[in-house]
Design a protein around this motif. Structure first.
Motif, mmCIF file in Angstrom:
data_model
loop_
_atom_site.group_PDB
_atom_site.id
_atom_site.type_symbol
_atom_site.label_atom_id
_atom_site.label_comp_id
_atom_site.label_asym_id
_atom_site.label_seq_id
_atom_site.Cartn_x
_atom_site.Cartn_y
_atom_site.Cartn_z
ATOM 1 N N GLU A 139 -42.970 -57.668 -30.704
ATOM 2 C CA GLU A 139 -42.011 -56.606 -31.043
ATOM 3 C C GLU A 139 -40.702 -57.189 -31.552
ATOM 4 O O GLU A 139 -40.097 -56.644 -32.479
ATOM 5 N N MET A 140 -40.284 -58.294 -30.966
ATOM 6 C CA MET A 140 -39.061 -58.940 -31.435
ATOM 7 C C MET A 140 -39.215 -59.394 -32.881
ATOM 8 O O MET A 140 -38.320 -59.201 -33.714
ATOM 9 N N ASP A 141 -40.352 -59.978 -33.207
ATOM 10 C CA ASP A 141 -40.597 -60.410 -34.592
ATOM 11 C C ASP A 141 -40.545 -59.225 -35.545
ATOM 12 O O ASP A 141 -39.961 -59.311 -36.637
ATOM 13 N N ARG A 142 -41.153 -58.103 -35.161
ATOM 14 C CA ARG A 142 -41.121 -56.902 -36.004
ATOM 15 C C ARG A 142 -39.704 -56.397 -36.180
ATOM 16 O O ARG A 142 -39.276 -56.041 -37.286
ATOM 17 N N ALA A 143 -38.954 -56.355 -35.079
ATOM 18 C CA ALA A 143 -37.586 -55.846 -35.131
ATOM 19 C C ALA A 143 -36.705 -56.726 -36.013
ATOM 20 O O ALA A 143 -35.927 -56.221 -36.842
ATOM 21 N N LEU A 144 -36.823 -58.030 -35.867
ATOM 22 C CA LEU A 144 -36.018 -58.936 -36.683
ATOM 23 C C LEU A 144 -36.400 -58.830 -38.162
ATOM 24 O O LEU A 144 -35.538 -58.949 -39.040
ATOM 25 N N GLY A 145 -37.675 -58.591 -38.419
ATOM 26 C CA GLY A 145 -38.099 -58.378 -39.799
ATOM 27 C C GLY A 145 -37.455 -57.144 -40.408
ATOM 28 O O GLY A 145 -37.053 -57.156 -41.589
ATOM 29 N N LYS A 146 -37.339 -56.078 -39.622
ATOM 30 C CA LYS A 146 -36.690 -54.863 -40.103
ATOM 31 C C LYS A 146 -35.201 -55.113 -40.385
ATOM 32 O O LYS A 146 -34.648 -54.619 -41.371
ATOM 33 N N VAL A 147 -34.546 -55.872 -39.498
ATOM 34 C CA VAL A 147 -33.139 -56.205 -39.722
ATOM 35 C C VAL A 147 -32.975 -56.934 -41.052
ATOM 36 O O VAL A 147 -32.074 -56.634 -41.851
ATOM 37 N N ARG A 148 -33.871 -57.872 -41.303
ATOM 38 C CA ARG A 148 -33.793 -58.634 -42.549
ATOM 39 C C ARG A 148 -34.011 -57.728 -43.760
ATOM 40 O O ARG A 148 -33.298 -57.833 -44.763
ATOM 41 N N GLU A 149 -34.983 -56.826 -43.681
ATOM 42 C CA GLU A 149 -35.248 -55.909 -44.794
ATOM 43 C C GLU A 149 -34.034 -55.034 -45.105
ATOM 44 O O GLU A 149 -33.728 -54.755 -46.266
ATOM 45 N N LEU A 150 -33.370 -54.581 -44.053
ATOM 46 C CA LEU A 150 -32.234 -53.680 -44.223
ATOM 47 C C LEU A 150 -30.962 -54.406 -44.646
ATOM 48 O O LEU A 150 -30.004 -53.776 -45.094
ATOM 49 N N GLY A 151 -30.934 -55.728 -44.483
ATOM 50 C CA GLY A 151 -29.726 -56.469 -44.781
ATOM 51 C C GLY A 151 -28.657 -56.308 -43.714
ATOM 52 O O GLY A 151 -27.458 -56.410 -44.003
ATOM 53 N N TRP A 152 -29.085 -56.056 -42.469
ATOM 54 C CA TRP A 152 -28.160 -55.831 -41.358
ATOM 55 C C TRP A 152 -27.857 -57.139 -40.638
ATOM 56 O O TRP A 152 -28.487 -58.174 -40.876
ATOM 57 N N TYR A 153 -26.904 -57.049 -39.711
ATOM 58 C CA TYR A 153 -26.606 -58.147 -38.803
ATOM 59 C C TYR A 153 -27.248 -57.869 -37.441
ATOM 60 O O TYR A 153 -27.705 -56.755 -37.158
ATOM 61 N N ILE A 154 -27.264 -58.889 -36.612
ATOM 62 C CA ILE A 154 -27.780 -58.794 -35.241
ATOM 63 C C ILE A 154 -26.614 -58.924 -34.273
ATOM 64 O O ILE A 154 -25.704 -59.741 -34.478
ATOM 65 N N LYS A 155 -26.664 -58.135 -33.212
ATOM 66 C CA LYS A 155 -25.637 -58.154 -32.179
ATOM 67 C C LYS A 155 -26.347 -58.365 -30.841
ATOM 68 O O LYS A 155 -27.365 -57.736 -30.576
ATOM 69 N N VAL A 156 -25.822 -59.234 -30.005
ATOM 70 C CA VAL A 156 -26.489 -59.570 -28.750
ATOM 71 C C VAL A 156 -25.531 -59.309 -27.589
ATOM 72 O O VAL A 156 -24.439 -59.893 -27.526
#
Length: 300
Positions: A139-156
């Motif tokens: 699920e993490m891999d899928r989620a990070l892939g979506k972030v990349r597609e959207l051109g978004w940043y990640i917040k932790v």
């Protein structure tokens, strides 16, 4: 569900006015509950804290930009953020953007993600495990892939024990990554806290950022939070071009009286006592990281 403290109802202006176009890089909106129901199984619910109150707070503080961060209270249902962005931006310049909860990347379809993007959402926050939203490796891999597609940043969002272990899931990324709450380093431990060297190592790379926030909960000595000042200065010294500031209003999951946001901005002026550094933390850095542009200031 436990009851938590509401925000301070009497915020004051900071002693030193922030520079024009200063940004509150993290605040939340909650309720009212009849309009925005809490998701089943939510770890917490906060007293109502609407975008209208946040707008008045920012006027008092001299803040003109902000980032609304979706609370785990609502999970993948981002209507409260969508409505707040519409209300705060209206038909004027887009001075408010949003950050989604990462749950939406798996639970909603591409059309909904595009709706968020069009409204001004530009990132996804991966929250601490104790708040009830977690991901398997797949699920993490899928989620990070979506972030990349959207051109978004990640917040932790750090765990209460610190961010060191969490960052192992993100340290390999070349995407922009923002570490919340100074990595939740224990200021009384300094280098003995594994989170501090972890954060400093990541800040040595060009795509990791840190938010100067949560001082009132990190502090072991209490207001005026003197023990947090050396930690914040060390982070700024490590990456002055990649630090931002957030109020964390209305201070979710607070069991003690919440701080006055004017006092938090006064504390930031101690973190960054010179004007050029304060300009970076409050204006230039958030503009670059979140994507505020001159065109937004004139957009209708």
């Amino acid at each position: 569900m436990p009851e938590y403290q509401a925000f301070n109802p009497h915020p004051r202006a900071p002693a030193k006015a922030p520079p024009p176009l200063s940004c509150d890089s993290q605040f939340h909106v909650f309720g009212p509950r009849d309009l925005y129901p809490v998701r089943p199984g939510a770890a917490y619910e906060m007293p109502t804290a609407t975008w209208q109150v946040a707008q008045r707070l920012h006027a008092t503080l001299g803040i003109q930009r902000g980032v609304i961060v979706q609370a785990t209270t609502y999970g993948a249902d981002h209507q409260v953020v969508l409505d707040a962005l519409q209300g705060l931006n209206g038909r004027g310049p887009r001075r408010y953007l949003g950050c989604a909860n990462a749950a939406v990347l798996l639970e909603r379809d591409d059309a909904y993600l595009q709706q968020l993007h069009d409204a001004g959402v530009r990132g996804a926050r991966f929250t601490r495990g104790g708040l009830g939203i977690s991901f398997s490796p797949a699920e993490m891999d899928r989620a990070l892939g979506k972030v990349r597609e959207l051109g978004w940043y990640i917040k932790v969002q750090p765990e209460p024990s610190g961010i060191a272990e969490q960052m192992k899931a993100f340290e390999h990324l070349d995407l922009p990554v923002l570490m919340d709450h100074m990595g939740r380093v224990d200021p009384s431990l300094g280098d003995q806290d594994p989170s501090l060297p972890a954060v400093l190592d990541l800040l040595s790379r060009g795509n990791f950022w840190v938010m100067l926030s949560l001082s009132e909960k990190l502090s072991k000595t209490g207001e005026p939070w003197n023990d947090v000042v050396p930690l914040a200065r060390r982070l700024i010294a490590a990456a002055p071009e990649r630090c931002v500031w957030g109020s964390d209003w209305p201070h979710p999951v607070s069991t003690k009286a919440t701080p006055n946001e004017g006092a938090l901005l006064d504390l930031l002026s101690r973190f960054a006592p010179d004007t050029p550094t304060l300009q970076k933390v409050l204006v230039d850095n958030p503009a670059r990281f979140f994507g505020f542009t001159a065109e937004m200031e004139t957009a209708a």
